[in-house]
Design a protein around this motif. Structure first.
Motif, PDB file in Angstrom:
ATOM      1  N   ASN A 277       2.093  97.214  45.484  1.00 19.51           N
ATOM      2  CA  ASN A 277       1.473  97.080  44.167  1.00 19.51           C
ATOM      3  C   ASN A 277       2.516  97.322  43.067  1.00 19.51           C
ATOM      4  O   ASN A 277       3.708  97.483  43.342  1.00 19.51           O
ATOM      5  N   GLU A 278       2.037  97.361  41.837  1.00 18.29           N
ATOM      6  CA  GLU A 278       2.962  97.516  40.710  1.00 18.29           C
ATOM      7  C   GLU A 278       3.659  98.870  40.711  1.00 18.29           C
ATOM      8  O   GLU A 278       4.679  99.055  40.029  1.00 18.29           O
ATOM      9  N   HIS A 279       3.140  99.816  41.476  1.00 22.34           N
ATOM     10  CA  HIS A 279       3.756 101.147  41.573  1.00 22.34           C
ATOM     11  C   HIS A 279       4.675 101.260  42.794  1.00 22.34           C
ATOM     12  O   HIS A 279       5.138 102.350  43.111  1.00 22.34           O
ATOM     13  N   ARG A 280       4.861 100.118  43.483  1.00 23.99           N
ATOM     14  CA  ARG A 280       5.735 100.056  44.655  1.00 23.99           C
ATOM     15  C   ARG A 280       5.169 100.831  45.828  1.00 23.99           C
ATOM     16  O   ARG A 280       5.907 101.366  46.662  1.00 23.99           O
ATOM     17  N   ASN A 281       3.839 100.890  45.889  1.00 24.43           N
ATOM     18  CA  ASN A 281       3.166 101.493  47.029  1.00 24.43           C
ATOM     19  C   ASN A 281       2.391 100.426  47.788  1.00 24.43           C
ATOM     20  O   ASN A 281       1.913  99.444  47.202  1.00 24.43           O
ATOM     21  N   SER A 300      -5.844 100.460  46.504  1.00 24.44           N
ATOM     22  CA  SER A 300      -4.531 100.612  45.882  1.00 24.44           C
ATOM     23  C   SER A 300      -4.437 101.991  45.255  1.00 24.44           C
ATOM     24  O   SER A 300      -5.449 102.580  44.870  1.00 24.44           O
ATOM     25  N   SER A 301      -3.221 102.519  45.165  1.00 20.89           N
ATOM     26  CA  SER A 301      -3.019 103.841  44.584  1.00 20.89           C
ATOM     27  C   SER A 301      -1.716 103.873  43.812  1.00 20.89           C
ATOM     28  O   SER A 301      -0.728 103.232  44.190  1.00 20.89           O
ATOM     29  N   GLU A 302      -1.700 104.637  42.748  1.00 18.73           N
ATOM     30  CA  GLU A 302      -0.491 104.826  41.956  1.00 18.73           C
ATOM     31  C   GLU A 302       0.484 105.761  42.650  1.00 18.73           C
ATOM     32  O   GLU A 302       1.688 105.701  42.423  1.00 18.73           O
ATOM     33  N   ASP A 303      -0.052 106.634  43.526  1.00 28.63           N
ATOM     34  CA  ASP A 303       0.769 107.708  44.085  1.00 28.63           C
ATOM     35  C   ASP A 303       1.059 107.581  45.576  1.00 28.63           C
ATOM     36  O   ASP A 303       2.024 108.172  46.057  1.00 28.63           O
ATOM     37  N   GLY A 477       6.018 105.273  49.882  1.00 26.68           N
ATOM     38  CA  GLY A 477       6.335 104.293  48.862  1.00 26.68           C
ATOM     39  C   GLY A 477       7.613 103.547  49.181  1.00 26.68           C
ATOM     40  O   GLY A 477       8.535 104.085  49.809  1.00 26.68           O
ATOM     41  N   ASP A 479      10.038 102.483  47.218  1.00 29.23           N
ATOM     42  CA  ASP A 479      11.258 102.950  46.555  1.00 29.23           C
ATOM     43  C   ASP A 479      11.878 104.123  47.307  1.00 29.23           C
ATOM     44  O   ASP A 479      13.107 104.204  47.443  1.00 29.23           O
TER      45      ASP A 479
END
Length: 655
Positions: A277-281, A300-303, A477, A479
């Motif tokens: 996703n946009e948070h690289r997860n 999806s998750s930001e973290d 993630g 990254d």
């Protein structure tokens, strides 16, 4: 929910007594923690009236079947004389199939090559009438090398679909015909006939069927092309009469995979996929194969990376999971939400997983676990509104002796936050403790909040244990994983050593009593961290380590996933020789315990044999132990017990 109140009363009398801490934990014997877990898998028959268990018996894995409705029927123990069972499943309420793995060799133009082979067996539920349903000339186990002139498929247990409405047949992948390409066959388990239903397509090794048992997806890779071009391709079709279309194709050495196929949906033109996703997860989506567009975000998750999307028989999302400090399961179906409330009420603070359920989803087997619970199994019967204990792993273990595992984070020298887990011995202050630094293997893996028999063995002897998810670890993630690329021999090791410094600076660790220990890549790290900081550790324990990095790369070149290793290893900043323990013996000046299995197919035993010879010739303090018939995973009970005993003796002497 009222009728489930008695579930809680069962648990109070049974589980709460297992998690009460004690003032001090006595050493847990190797014979207790080194056993193979009593249960490694379970499956209910379709009607829920019988259960199949993969169970430990005298240190080997056997199949056990028993009736759940008639206690007068004795349980059936079904061993295998060759190899080890790897899985087992019901094909009907009265028959089962199973896969068997064993070590062998194959004759090639270059001589003998070590292999791991698999075979399929079919039997009545009580273990009678066992047979191999794939009849091929020379298709036996334990009879010496397989000849290249008489091709026998190496992997013969790749069942892709058990046909519930046709229990005499299964769908299976075999590379027997068509220039050794994996085709899909409908195999008759009783008369051993087989009919090809999907031709082998170039480079496809992984076929999948939808809920109607139609093969509609295939994916694979090849190294048969030039070394500079490794193609990866996936095919898809909407139904049995439709043409195959290329879903995606890319060069593994140059391109990024566009997405991963996950499952079929309730619509022919839509599938479930995963990509970053946009948070690289890692996240999950519904995807339209016609428009080549995402239709909806599923999870999806930001973290966090989202894991393990489960799709039900109707093509709808049943559940998914993610890890923060521990496993979290998000249940989306009405049944799942209802069960989640039962689990939370009865097993607070523990991980509850559904292992298997009957066809009507009314009889369910649960696994309950945590760092202080190596696996308790229960049968939840929604027909009767009851829950009863089924079995417990490590039956001779007093769970009160197990230490809690605490999530921690420390900062590496370049500012990167490194998550990990700290286990402290029960009854000891977190001050000046002898300590074991334990990096995980892989390195494409991670450590979890879970029971670990190595960790608990050491903690019960008064050692603090630090496990870290160094950069390059997966599940944290993209990254963070990519940070490990080109850092196999540098920053990944620095992260491990920085964890050791953090333990010392925090006052938890006695700087004069620190040992580094690991297996596979962790075993490599247990040797190479000594090279990087020669005064930091007092000893090293390496199981199945990569000791010669160039030799390891040469060996892995033939296997799927070779590029992934290259991503981690290739670097303009350091040479392979710089990062190989075998080329830096002059910087290894502490006692080393080296252990390896002679049938290891992941890291060749020659790695340890050669390293030991070089160390011995250089007059270094090293003890080498080789396990006969041992693999890369300490799969045999006698090897686990001996490993723990040798670790204890070594630490008593040197720490």
């Amino acid at each position: 929910m009222k009728k489930y109140n008695r579930f809680s009363s069962i648990l109070i009398s049974f589980v709460f007594t297992t998690i009460t801490t004690v003032a001090y934990s006595a050493p847990i014997p190797a014979e207790v923690l080194g056993v193979i877990p009593e249960i490694s898998d379970a499956e209910l028959s379709p009607d829920g009236n019988k259960i199949l268990l993969m169970q430990n018996y005298n240190g080997r894995k056997i199949i056990v079947t028993k009736s759940l409705i008639d206690p007068s029927i004795p349980a059936n123990g079904i061993p295998t004389s060759e190899g080890e069972y790897s899985w087992a499943r019901w094909t009907s309420n009265n028959e089962i199939i199973a896969g068997i793995n064993f070590s062998s060799q194959r004759r090639t133009g270059r001589g003998l090559t070590d292999t791991t082979e698999s075979r399929l067996v079919y039997m009545d539920w009580d273990g009678k009438n066992i047979q191999n349903p794939i009849e091929l000339r020379g298709n036996r186990m334990g009879v010496g090398p397989v000849s290249k002139q008489n091709h026998v498929p190496q992997f013969q247990d790749e069942v892709i679909d058990i046909l519930e409405d046709d229990p005499d047949h299964v769908l299976i992948e075999l590379d027997y015909e068509e220039a050794l390409q994996d085709a899909v066959y409908k195999l008759n388990l009783k008369d051993k006939s087989r009919t090809r239903i999907v031709r082998g397509r170039s480079i496809i090794q992984d076929w999948k069927t939808d809920k109607n048992h139609v093969v509609r997806f295939g994916e694979g890779r090849t190294t048969r092309a030039a070394a500079t071009e490794v193609k990866h391709v996936a095919y898809y079709r909407k139904n049995e009469s439709d043409d195959w279309e290329t879903l995606f194709e890319y060069d593994e050495l140059k391109d990024v995979k566009p997405f991963n196929f996950v499952d079929f949906s309730d619509k022919e033109e839509e599938i479930y996929i995963s990509f970053l996703n946009e948070h690289r997860n890692k996240a999950y989506y519904r995807y339209n194969v016609d428009t080549e567009e995402v239709v909806a975000v599923v999870a999806s998750s930001e973290d966090y990376d989202i894991q393990n999307l489960v799709i039900d028989e109707n093509g709808m999302v049943e559940s998914y999971s993610y890890f923060d400090d521990k496993l979290n399961i998000v249940r989306k179906s009405k049944q799942g939400i209802r069960l989640g409330k039962i689990f939370e009420a009865n097993f607070p603070g523990e991980i509850v997983q559904i292992i298997t359920q009957s066809a009507d989803e009314k009889v369910i087997v649960l696994k309950v676990s945590s760092p202080q619970n190596p696996g308790s199994y229960y049968i939840l019967n929604l027909r009767e509104g009851s829950m009863e204990p089924l079995n417990f792993n490590y039956a001779k273990l007093d769970y009160e002796q197990l230490s809690p595992m605490k999530p921690v984070t420390y900062t590496a020298r370049d500012g990167v936050e490194i998550p990990g887990y700290l286990t402290l011995p029960i009854g000891h202050d977190a001050n000046d403790l002898p300590t074991i630094i334990m990096p995980h293997g892989g390195p494409m893996a991670r450590d979890y909040w879970e029971f670990d028999y190595w960790v608990q063995f050491l903690a019960s002897r008064g050692y603090a244990v630090l496990q870290m998810n160094y950069r390059g670890s997966t599940g944290l993630g993209a990254d963070f994983e990519i940070m490990g690329h080109q850092e196999w021999g540098r920053k990944m090791l620095e992260d491990i050593n920085d964890g050791t410094h953090w333990m010392i600076d925090s006052g938890i660790t006695d700087p004069d009593k620190v040992c580094v220990m690991g297996g596979s890549y962790g075993g490599y790290a247990a040797l190479q961290t000594l090279v990087m900081e020669q005064e930091l550790y007092k000893c090293s324990i390496a199981f199945a380590p990569v000791a010669d990095l160039q030799d390891f790369l040469n060996y892995r070149r033939r296997f799927t996933g070779y590029r992934t290793y290259l991503n981690y290893v290739t670097s303009d900043d350091w040479r392979v020789d710089d990062a190989s323990p075998s080329d830096n013996l002059d910087k290894i000046n502490v006692p080393v315990l080296l252990i390896h299995g002679d049938q290891d197919r992941s890291v060749r035993v020659e790695q340890s044999i050669n390293f030991h010879e070089k160390m011995d010739d250089a007059g270094k303090d090293i003890k080498y132990i080789e396990f006969k018939d041992g693999d890369h995973f300490l799969s045999r009970e006698e090897h686990r017990i001996e490993f723990l005993r040798e670790v204890e003796k070594f630490l008593n002497k040197h720490l």
